[in-house]
Design a protein around this motif. Structure first.
Motif: not given
Length: 313
Positions: A103, A106-107, A109-111, A113-114, A117
């Motif tokens: 968890w 993944l948190v 990696l999401k940050r 990913a933002v 961009k």
């Protein structure tokens, strides 16, 4: 001084010392053979004496705890119960550590990913490695599981002993008697099948992989049959207990006995309810429970029986 106490402030007076008693109201003087020398003041206990006193206190305080542990682990069933709780507890904790680690990863990696961009960056996802502590705990859990199955190789003896006792003293209720007979047959078939599957999995008995897997499945299904029948037995026992006449002037001993019986019945229900999904899970070629759920349910089944065992010891 009692045998269980040790006064570290006690010191011995030298053999050549003499006691000089002064007049009333004056302190006694301790002098040696040489009157000119001043009397030595009592020294603090040596380090050796302090260490011995500490070890004695530690031994006296640890003795009841060690005796309690020895009583709990003295029988094979109690030892297996402790190992079982440790096995599933380690599985549950290790899988929980893995889940938290996944968890958190993944948190992060999401940050990223933002942020990617805005910088036209491509993030390549890789395999999430579990923490080393979780891997080691899982290995220990597997080892304990193997030890428990090995210790059950001689379980057929207790199964046969149970069968003989049931034949000699069958239950009086017709439904419970029928359930007990089926459970005896199921368990006396389960144990040798598990033994064969275990020995074959360690390449001690030359059986094919398909035969070994079939033995594992059939033995577990026999265990599942025992668990299902146990629900019916518990329900019937509750029915019979309600049919028993109750006295308004029951003694405290009778009330305490009834309360203990109710607690035992509830504990059996909890254990059986935890075992039921596990046996169904292992009775299928592809189970439906996660390792986290297996560890959680196994911990409940073991802990529900282990906690009262430690309290009664």
């Amino acid at each position: 001084m009692s045998a269980n106490s040790f006064n570290v402030s006690t010191f011995e007076v030298p053999a050549e010392a003499t006691i000089a008693v002064g007049p009333v109201g004056s302190p006694a003087e301790l002098s040696t053979s040489s009157a000119a020398e001043p009397s030595p003041s009592p020294s603090r206990p040596s380090r050796e004496v302090q260490v011995r006193a500490y070890l004695l206190r530690a031994a006296l305080s640890a003795d009841p705890s060690l005796s309690r542990i020895s009583r709990v682990l003295s029988s094979q069933s109690a030892l297996d119960l402790n190992l079982m709780t440790a096995q599933y507890g380690l599985t549950f904790i290790s899988e929980l550590i893995k889940a938290i680690n996944n968890w958190r990863t993944l948190v992060i990696l999401k940050r990223f990913a933002v942020l990617a961009k805005y910088f036209d960056t491509i993030i390549v996802a890789t395999e999430i490695r579990p923490p080393k502590i979780a891997v080691r705990m899982r290995k220990l859990s597997s080892l304990i599981s193997d030890i428990r199955i090995f210790n059950r190789l001689w379980g057929i003896i207790s199964m046969l002993e149970w069968a003989v006792s049931v034949v000699k003293n069958p239950p009086t209720d017709h439904l419970i008697r029928a359930i007990t007979y089926v459970q005896v047959v199921a368990n006396n078939l389960f144990q040798p099948m598990e033994n064969l599957a275990y020995l074959s999995s360690h390449e001690i008995i030359p059986l094919s992989t398909s035969t070994t897997n079939s033995l594992w499945l059939i033995s577990t299904r026999l265990w599942a049959l025992h668990i299902i029948l146990e629900f019916i037995r518990l329900y019937r026992e509750r029915q019979l207990s309600k049919l028993e006449p109750t006295s308004e002037k029951a003694s405290e001993a009778d009330l305490a006995k009834q309360m203990k019986a109710d607690q035992l019945w509830i504990r059996k229900l909890i254990v059986n309810s935890a075992y039921f999904p596990l046996t169904i899970h292992w009775s299928m070629t592809t189970g439906f429970l996660s390792d986290l759920a297996v560890g959680f349910l196994g911990s409940i089944a073991g802990g529900a029986r282990l906690i009262p065992l430690w309290k009664e010891s």
